[in-house]
Design a protein around this motif. Structure first.
Motif, short mmCIF file in Angstrom:
data_model
loop_
_atom_site.label_atom_id
_atom_site.label_comp_id
_atom_site.label_asym_id
_atom_site.label_seq_id
_atom_site.Cartn_x
_atom_site.Cartn_y
_atom_site.Cartn_z
N PRO A 148 0.81 -1.19 -0.34
CA PRO A 148 -0.33 0.41 -0.37
C PRO A 148 0.29 1.06 0.01
O PRO A 148 0.58 2.46 -0.67
N ASN A 149 1.80 1.55 0.30
CA ASN A 149 2.94 3.12 1.01
C ASN A 149 3.11 2.76 -0.63
O ASN A 149 3.11 3.61 -1.44
N LEU A 150 3.48 1.88 -1.65
CA LEU A 150 4.16 1.96 -3.33
C LEU A 150 3.05 2.15 -3.92
O LEU A 150 3.36 3.29 -5.05
N ALA A 151 2.33 1.75 -3.74
CA ALA A 151 0.85 2.12 -3.98
C ALA A 151 0.26 3.60 -4.21
O ALA A 151 -0.45 3.86 -4.82
N GLU A 152 0.01 4.18 -2.70
CA GLU A 152 0.03 5.53 -3.08
C GLU A 152 1.10 6.06 -3.16
O GLU A 152 0.69 7.67 -2.87
N GLY A 153 2.54 5.72 -3.71
CA GLY A 153 3.25 7.09 -5.04
C GLY A 153 4.66 7.13 -3.46
O GLY A 153 5.02 8.14 -3.44
N ARG A 154 4.38 6.44 -2.18
CA ARG A 154 5.29 6.63 -1.48
C ARG A 154 6.66 5.77 -1.27
O ARG A 154 6.99 4.98 -0.95
N LEU A 155 7.76 6.05 -2.51
CA LEU A 155 8.83 5.52 -2.64
C LEU A 155 9.75 4.79 -1.92
O LEU A 155 10.36 4.77 -2.05
N TRP A 156 10.05 6.30 -1.31
CA TRP A 156 11.00 6.40 -0.31
C TRP A 156 10.77 5.28 1.20
O TRP A 156 11.61 5.19 1.74
N THR A 157 9.70 4.58 1.47
CA THR A 157 9.82 3.40 2.21
C THR A 157 10.88 2.63 1.35
O THR A 157 10.33 1.02 2.27
N LEU A 158 11.34 2.77 0.41
CA LEU A 158 12.35 1.53 -0.31
C LEU A 158 13.12 1.41 0.26
O LEU A 158 14.11 0.59 0.20
N VAL A 159 13.38 2.20 1.08
CA VAL A 159 14.61 2.88 1.12
C VAL A 159 14.95 2.84 2.86
O VAL A 159 15.29 2.58 4.47
N THR A 160 13.77 3.74 3.78
CA THR A 160 13.55 4.45 5.16
C THR A 160 12.88 2.23 5.80
O THR A 160 14.08 3.08 7.01
N PRO A 161 12.75 1.93 5.35
CA PRO A 161 12.85 0.93 6.24
C PRO A 161 14.41 -0.12 6.46
O PRO A 161 14.48 -0.51 7.62
N ALA A 162 15.50 0.20 5.64
CA ALA A 162 17.11 -0.32 6.01
C ALA A 162 17.13 0.32 7.67
O ALA A 162 18.18 0.14 7.82
N PHE A 163 16.32 1.73 8.29
CA PHE A 163 16.87 2.80 9.74
C PHE A 163 16.04 2.17 9.78
O PHE A 163 15.90 3.08 10.85
N SER A 164 14.90 1.41 9.95
CA SER A 164 13.60 1.21 11.27
C SER A 164 13.95 -0.68 11.63
O SER A 164 13.74 -0.79 11.38
N HIS A 165 14.16 -0.34 13.05
CA HIS A 165 13.47 -1.03 14.23
C HIS A 165 12.72 -0.79 15.07
O HIS A 165 12.64 0.30 14.92
N VAL A 166 11.34 -1.52 15.37
CA VAL A 166 10.76 -1.86 16.79
C VAL A 166 11.11 -2.30 17.46
O VAL A 166 11.62 -1.83 18.98
N GLU A 167 11.79 -3.77 17.41
CA GLU A 167 11.76 -4.41 18.54
C GLU A 167 13.61 -4.20 19.05
O GLU A 167 14.44 -3.93 17.91
N SER A 168 14.23 -4.23 20.23
CA SER A 168 15.89 -4.33 20.42
C SER A 168 16.26 -5.25 19.86
O SER A 168 16.97 -4.61 19.31
N MET A 169 16.32 -6.38 20.43
CA MET A 169 16.80 -7.66 20.02
C MET A 169 16.91 -7.48 18.22
O MET A 169 18.21 -7.44 17.46
#
Length: 298
Positions: A148-169
């Protein structure tokens, strides 16, 4: 009589000596000019261009003031360096002190991951304590990989997940692998190519992950469970780095689970096969195998 003859001979000798042609010297004119200059002017004189009669090439005599010879040599060496194109008296690419090493780039990436992790924790805490999910929604829209992020045109989400973590481990494991393998690859590739490779592996892995979970699995198996499931983590880039390390150093010894020594190529083939089995199989898993395969393919 003798005295007059001797005086005459002496005078004639003097005249003869004065009238005799002197051999030409390239520096004779310089000596005459130097004698006419004062001591201060001679010390401040930096360059004299000399050309003798019949000379084919122009000679240069450099007279550096006392105490400035070393500085003059350093300036000559500075100006002879190639700093790219020059317009007027200004060099466009002037020499600058090295600001960041390849290792520092890896540390910077780790620091950015830490900052985004703090943002995720703040968003989750705000949702649990205040019931405000607006920040969580914003993080999901801009820092997670899903179709859905790509379908809505948020192409930067191809890069930003590489700097994103929710869990500490998850963060600690990926940053440990990035530090262990990323520093060596960064020294080998250089800062610019390493950064491009890190971002390229992230784009490839997150694209394959979003397309697999949002398009391929729903159409082939009718599995819509992963369409709205956000994928986060630097695993796509880390797997790409470890795969490149195994290709460059296939016989390097790695310790599986910190205990079992295995060659790098065998460990990489084993993890790729495991991710491929999870993607092709019907088992549900929190690990994004499609994203790992995309990072390895980069």
């Amino acid at each position: 009589m003798l005295l007059s003859r001797s005086l005459a001979l002496g005078r004639s000798g003097v005249f003869a000596m004065r009238a005799a042609p002197r051999p030409h010297s390239a520096f004779s004119g310089v000596r005459a000019q130097m004698l006419e200059l004062s001591r201060t002017q001679r010390r401040s004189l930096s360059t004299l261009f000399l050309r003798g009669p019949g000379a084919k090439q122009q000679q240069t005599l450099r007279l550096w003031p006392r105490g400035q010879q070393a500085r003059g040599a350093r300036w000559e060496q500075h100006t002879k360096a190639d700093y790219g194109s020059r317009r007027g008296n200004t060099y466009r690419n002037a020499p600058q002190r090295e600001q960041m090493t390849p290792e520092s780039l890896v540390y910077l990436i780790i620091a950015i991951n830490g900052v985004v992790f703090i943002l995720w924790q703040t968003a989750v805490s705000r949702k649990e304590s205040l019931g405000d999910a607006s920040l969580v929604t914003t993080m999901v829209k801009h820092f997670s990989a899903m179709w859905p992020n790509l379908a809505e045109g948020r192409l930067w989400t191809l890069v930003t997940p590489a700097f994103s973590h929710v869990e500490s481990m998850h963060l600690l494991l990926n940053m440990f692998m990035l530090y262990s393998f990323g520093t060596d690859i960064a020294r080998l590739l250089g800062k610019r190519r390493f950064l491009l490779f890190y971002l390229g592996a992230a784009c490839c892995g997150n694209l394959i992950s979003a397309v697999t979970r949002g398009v391929v699995l729903p159409r082939t198996r009718g599995d819509y469970s992963g369409v709205m499931q956000p994928a986060v983590g630097a695993s796509t880039s880390v797997v790409g780095i470890t795969t490149l390390f195994a290709c460059l150093y296939p016989t390097a010894r790695l310790y599986l689970f910190m205990v079992v020594p295995v060659p790098a190529w065998l460990a990489t083939v084993g993890f790729i096969g495991w991710d491929l089995w999870r993607v092709m199989g019907s088992t549900q898993s929190r690990v994004d195998g499609a994203g790992h395969l995309g990072g390895a393919a980069a």
